[in-house]
Write a protein that holds these residues in place. Structure first.
Motif, mmCIF file in Angstrom:
data_model
loop_
_atom_site.group_PDB
_atom_site.id
_atom_site.type_symbol
_atom_site.label_atom_id
_atom_site.label_comp_id
_atom_site.label_asym_id
_atom_site.label_seq_id
_atom_site.Cartn_x
_atom_site.Cartn_y
_atom_site.Cartn_z
ATOM 1 N N THR A 1 0.849 -1.197 0.000
ATOM 2 C CA THR A 1 0.000 0.000 0.000
ATOM 3 C C THR A 1 0.875 1.234 0.000
ATOM 4 O O THR A 1 1.980 1.236 0.559
ATOM 5 C CB THR A 1 -0.890 0.054 1.256
ATOM 6 O OG1 THR A 1 -0.065 0.057 2.426
ATOM 7 C CG2 THR A 1 -1.830 -1.136 1.315
ATOM 8 N N GLY A 2 0.404 2.264 -0.651
ATOM 9 C CA GLY A 2 0.973 3.592 -0.482
ATOM 10 C C GLY A 2 2.215 3.888 -1.289
ATOM 11 O O GLY A 2 2.795 3.055 -1.972
ATOM 12 N N ASN A 3 2.634 5.130 -1.225
ATOM 13 C CA ASN A 3 3.867 5.671 -1.775
ATOM 14 C C ASN A 3 4.007 5.441 -3.281
ATOM 15 O O ASN A 3 5.068 5.101 -3.779
ATOM 16 C CB ASN A 3 5.076 5.096 -1.050
ATOM 17 C CG ASN A 3 6.278 6.030 -1.187
ATOM 18 O OD1 ASN A 3 6.143 7.238 -1.064
ATOM 19 N ND2 ASN A 3 7.429 5.469 -1.477
ATOM 20 N N GLY B 1 3.920 -3.295 -3.628
ATOM 21 C CA GLY B 1 4.869 -4.390 -3.708
ATOM 22 C C GLY B 1 6.171 -4.012 -4.359
ATOM 23 O O GLY B 1 6.848 -3.065 -3.941
ATOM 24 N N SER B 2 6.541 -4.703 -5.426
ATOM 25 C CA SER B 2 7.827 -4.490 -6.073
ATOM 26 C C SER B 2 7.900 -3.163 -6.834
ATOM 27 O O SER B 2 8.973 -2.770 -7.284
ATOM 28 C CB SER B 2 8.128 -5.644 -7.030
ATOM 29 O OG SER B 2 7.077 -5.814 -7.949
ATOM 30 N N LYS B 3 6.773 -2.476 -6.966
ATOM 31 C CA LYS B 3 6.790 -1.137 -7.582
ATOM 32 C C LYS B 3 6.845 -0.032 -6.527
ATOM 33 O O LYS B 3 6.916 1.147 -6.869
ATOM 34 C CB LYS B 3 5.541 -0.950 -8.449
ATOM 35 C CG LYS B 3 5.410 -1.948 -9.590
ATOM 36 C CD LYS B 3 6.570 -1.855 -10.573
ATOM 37 C CE LYS B 3 6.326 -2.688 -11.830
ATOM 38 N NZ LYS B 3 6.316 -4.144 -11.572
ATOM 39 N N ASN B 4 6.817 -0.403 -5.267
ATOM 40 C CA ASN B 4 6.877 0.555 -4.168
ATOM 41 C C ASN B 4 8.335 0.915 -3.914
ATOM 42 O O ASN B 4 9.138 0.041 -3.566
ATOM 43 C CB ASN B 4 6.248 -0.069 -2.923
ATOM 44 C CG ASN B 4 6.142 0.907 -1.764
ATOM 45 O OD1 ASN B 4 6.887 1.869 -1.671
ATOM 46 N ND2 ASN B 4 5.208 0.626 -0.862
ATOM 47 N N PRO B 5 8.738 2.185 -4.065
ATOM 48 C CA PRO B 5 10.141 2.561 -3.851
ATOM 49 C C PRO B 5 10.666 2.163 -2.465
ATOM 50 O O PRO B 5 11.863 1.861 -2.320
ATOM 51 C CB PRO B 5 10.136 4.081 -4.019
ATOM 52 C CG PRO B 5 8.958 4.360 -4.878
ATOM 53 C CD PRO B 5 7.919 3.333 -4.502
ATOM 54 N N LEU B 6 9.784 2.161 -1.460
ATOM 55 C CA LEU B 6 10.226 1.749 -0.124
ATOM 56 C C LEU B 6 10.748 0.312 -0.143
ATOM 57 O O LEU B 6 11.775 0.002 0.463
ATOM 58 C CB LEU B 6 9.070 1.858 0.867
ATOM 59 C CG LEU B 6 8.557 3.252 1.202
ATOM 60 C CD1 LEU B 6 7.234 3.160 1.947
ATOM 61 C CD2 LEU B 6 9.577 4.020 2.016
#
Length: 813
Positions: free
Chosen positions: A513-515, A519-524
């Motif tokens: 969730t978020g940002n 998942g693997s597309k989340n920069p975090l």
């Protein structure tokens, strides 16, 4: 006169007999002190066994589950001196207080090592499921500033185990090994398998075990960490060679849900040109939970397992598969073992027969753990694993839940009877027995394929069973990543060299969730995953795995994008280092070395490294400084363990919108140990040791430094480990000190090396003459390279190519 002389002789004999407070045995001495029988047995000049038990017991004997060494005929002396019994071998001085029974250990040269505390031995009567025995306790006194290491694997930040308390019992992310070693060059193995409390504080360092007929431990002196590890492996077994393919890159997931899916992952890697050697099938290929661990492809989505395995092999990849320590009630294994009383009644995974969350306990799974202490149960276990999996071409084993999973543990659970007594008595040896059962049976089945086992738990001696231990179901957080380094180092310092963690952490749901992505597309998660894969490049096994977020490289983007390219770069670096890694694996097997090396192992005189928990040596030449702090994104601490993770109670991710530029430069501090010169791996810039430096970094690099005198072979660019022969290796030489390296090669996946079928080529660098000598090749094996090319490259960039036909060659710069 004759009568007077006879009386004097008798009197002298009696006085002599009265003064002797010990009995010499074939391997040591036995005495009685402070109400306990005390026995010292020399297993070698540098290893002794200490046994203590109350005088009321007539004798004590035990066949150790961990120790495989028999006591040798060791030359030693034993004498009394002023109420002390003094024993001496070529390596050890041992002093026993004849009154209290306390023991002091020192080196033969007189260096003080370790002391038992006065009155430090205690026995408390205990009824163990109807058997009268004891809680056993022994305490020791350590020097105030003396670091100690080991105790298995625990997800804590500390490298030095002083001022720590542990409940040593096998768990998902805790591997209990009742062993520690000191920077002073000694080690102590507490040979007890029941749950044990380890305590180190200002008063004592102690072991306290729930069940024991005696205090039973081994003291060893190796002079340094490598020597202690060599002693521990001499005592509990040496580590065999793994196949070369196990050192390539491994992709895994919880879980691939069909045979088409798992085969297509391998195909995709081949299409992308990204190296891959292994793919892993997790649980449920057997179908529903009532068929738990049937060790057969009963799930309709795996309808043609023969073709699946052939397809994967046809793509030049290997496959290992999940097997467990428990069985569902509809499996053949359960039915056969249940009739023979070989199943335990403890709460284990999965609890429901229906795959829903939370578990629907109206429909209990009936899954039960088996008794691996029973040799017949181990036979049955292998019979099914062999028939349905190994005989079909499966390459190795992912032995999950080898602790085993034990939920809501109650005291009556520990009363459960195993083949070797109560579960309480042998609880911590469970992984040793179940992993050992598979290793022993596969070795009997064939010598053409080396055993490879990936497992979640370990105990002392498990290194002898061809097993790599991973750190369990960890949370996907920076805090967890930081803790993996000291966890892996302490595991290695317990004598077990093969270790890794789930790259990216196991529970990653918080990043869905978020940002600006999931998942693997989340920069975090992208930043965390890249830093974890860079760390994983320098583990004994490089394996990407987890739940909630798929980890295949193509999930993170495409070629030309910074995250994808960073992942690709380090997978390829791993393959370039395969000649170095495989030669290091020979050092592990042949010379009791280690892959991951705490800095004090090689730089013990530099006190600044004694508790450095974020850097280590990989092999003896490469200093690795993983980046374990977020640099591009806000660091989100996701606190999760295996229970809350499976409950889907993951902490929420940071939903704050963040602009992330993964192309920007960052910095990281690195400490370079004193006593050598260091070279930056990426730039060849030279630094003196004994200083902290600040290194510019990027998302696609971590600080790596090479020790002066190092010789590192680099292999060809490949898609899998054996794609190309090593007939044209680069040999990188780092001047500033004399150095040596032995290139090891064999047939890569059988046990012929045990019969001498291997080669060694030694490289020797003379710094004074700037000369590299390539020695005569030693040994031979079927299919070995008779002629080859080496390109020698100095850190300055100077380069010379030589043809080598197995005869001594000298290259002068």
């Amino acid at each position: 006169m004759k009568n007077i002389l006879s009386s004097l002789i008798i009197m002298c004999f009696c006085l002599s007999g009265h003064a002797q407070n010990f009995q010499k045995t074939s391997h040591g001495i036995k005495t009685v002190a402070n109400g306990n029988t005390v026995e010292i047995q020399f297993y070698s000049p540098s290893i002794v066994r200490v046994i203590k038990f109350p005088v009321g017991k007539s004798s004590y004997s035990k066949e150790s589950l961990s120790v495989v060494l028999n006591p040798s005929q060791t030359t030693f002396t034993a004498k009394e001196d002023n109420k002390f019994i003094l024993l001496k071998s070529d390596k050890l001085n041992i002093t026993i207080n004849a009154s209290s029974g306390d023991i002091t250990f020192g080196s033969a040269s007189g260096k003080p090592l370790l002391k038992e505390k006065p009155e430090g031995t205690k026995f408390v009567p205990f009824n163990d499921a109807g058997v009268n025995t004891y809680n056993v306790y022994q305490s020791f006194s350590l020097d105030k500033e003396e670091p100690i290491y080991g105790l298995g694997q625990h997800p804590r930040a500390d490298l030095n185990q002083r001022n720590q308390k542990y409940h040593l019992e096998q768990g998902n992310t805790d591997d209990a090994v009742t062993f520690f070693q000191s920077v002073k060059g000694y080690g102590l193995y507490w040979d007890n398998y029941s749950p044990t409390e380890f305590t180190d504080d200002t008063n004592e360092t102690s072991f306290k075990s729930e069940v024991g007929d005696a205090v039973d431990y081994y003291f060893m002196y190796g002079g340094n960490a490598d020597g202690v590890i060599a002693n521990m492996r001499e005592l509990t077994g040496n580590a065999p060679m793994f196949p070369l393919w196990t050192y390539g890159f491994w992709q895994s997931r919880e879980r691939y849900k069909s045979q088409n899916e798992i085969v297509n992952v391998v195909k995709k890697y081949r299409e992308l040109g990204v190296p891959l050697d292994g793919i892993i099938q997790d649980w449920q290929y057997w179908g529903n939970n009532y068929l738990w661990n049937a060790m057969d492809f009963l799930n309709p989505e795996f309808s043609d397992p023969k073709r699946m395995i052939e397809d994967i092999h046809g793509l030049n990849a290997h496959m290992i598969i999940s097997i467990w320590s428990s069985f569902g009630p509809e499996t053949k294994q359960y039915k056969e073992m249940n009739k023979k009383g070989m199943l335990f009644n403890i709460r284990t995974w999965p609890e429901s027969g229906i795959e829903t969350w939370p578990p629907n306990l109206d429909y209990p799974s009936g899954v039960r753990v088996y008794d691996p202490y029973n040799p017949e149960a181990r036979d049955i276990y292998w019979k099914y694993a062999n028939a349905s999996l190994f005989a079909r071409g499966i390459d190795g084993w992912w032995m999950d839940s080898t602790e085993p999973d034990h939920f809501g543990a109650k005291q009556e659970d520990y009363d459960t009877q195993t083949y070797l007594g109560s579960f309480r008595k042998v609880r911590n040896a469970f992984p040793l027995m179940t992993v050992g059962g598979v290793y022993d049976h596969q070795r009997k089945t064939t010598s053409d394929k080396r055993v490879f086992i990936l497992t979640r738990s370990a105990f002392a001696g498990q290194q002898r069973y061809g097993a790599n231990t991973w750190s369990g179901d960890t949370g996907s957080s920076w805090e967890t990543l930081r803790n993996q380094i000291p966890a892996g180092l302490n595991f290695t310092l317990s004598g077990i060299p093969n270790w890794n963690s789930d790259i990216g952490g196991f529970f990653a749901g918080a990043y869905n969730t978020g940002n600006g992505g999931t998942g693997s597309k989340n920069p975090l998660f992208q930043e965390l995953y890249v830093r974890w894969i860079q760390f994983g490049t320098f583990n004994a096994m490089m394996r990407s795995h987890g739940t909630d977020v798929p980890r295949e490289i193509y999930q993170f983007g495409k070629k030309g994008e910074p995250i994808y390219d960073a992942i690709d770069k380090f997978i390829n670096l791993r393959y370039a280092l395969l000649p170095y890694i495989y030669s290091t694996s020979w050092e592990v097997t042949n010379k009791q070395s280690s892959f991951m090396r705490a800095l004090f192992m090689d730089f013990a005189n530099d006190k600044k490294v004694w508790n450095i928990n974020n850097q280590y040596m990989f092999g003896k030449s490469i200093l690795v400084a993983p980046i374990v702090q977020a640099q591009y994104t806000p660091e989100t601490i996701v606190k999760v363990n295996e229970e809350t993770g499976w409950d889907k109670q993951d902490s929420k991710g940071n939903d704050a919108k963040t602009t992330v530029d993964f192309t920007s430069e960052k910095t990281n501090k690195v400490y370079l140990p004193e006593g050598t010169v260091w070279y930056d791996y990426w730039t060849n810039e030279k630094f003196n040791g004994g200083q902290e430096i600040t290194r510019k970094t990027a998302i696609d690099m971590i600080p790596l430094y090479i020790k002066a005198g190092a010789i590192i072979p680099l292999g060809p660019q490949v898609q899998y480990a054996t794609e190309k022969k090593w007939d044209n290796l680069e040999i990188k030489v780092y001047p500033g000190a004399d150095g040596t390296f032995t290139l090891y090669e064999d047939e890569f996946d059988n046990y012929n090396y045990e019969k001498g079928a291997y080669t060694e080529i030694e490289f020797l660098w003379s710094d004074a003459s700037q000369k590299l000598t390539i020695a005569n090749r030693k040994g031979s094996y079927k299919g070995m390279l008779l002629n080859r090319k080496f390109t020698i490259i100095l850190s300055s960039g100077q380069k010379k190519a030589v043809n080598y036909d197995g005869k001594k060659t000298v290259v002068k710069f």
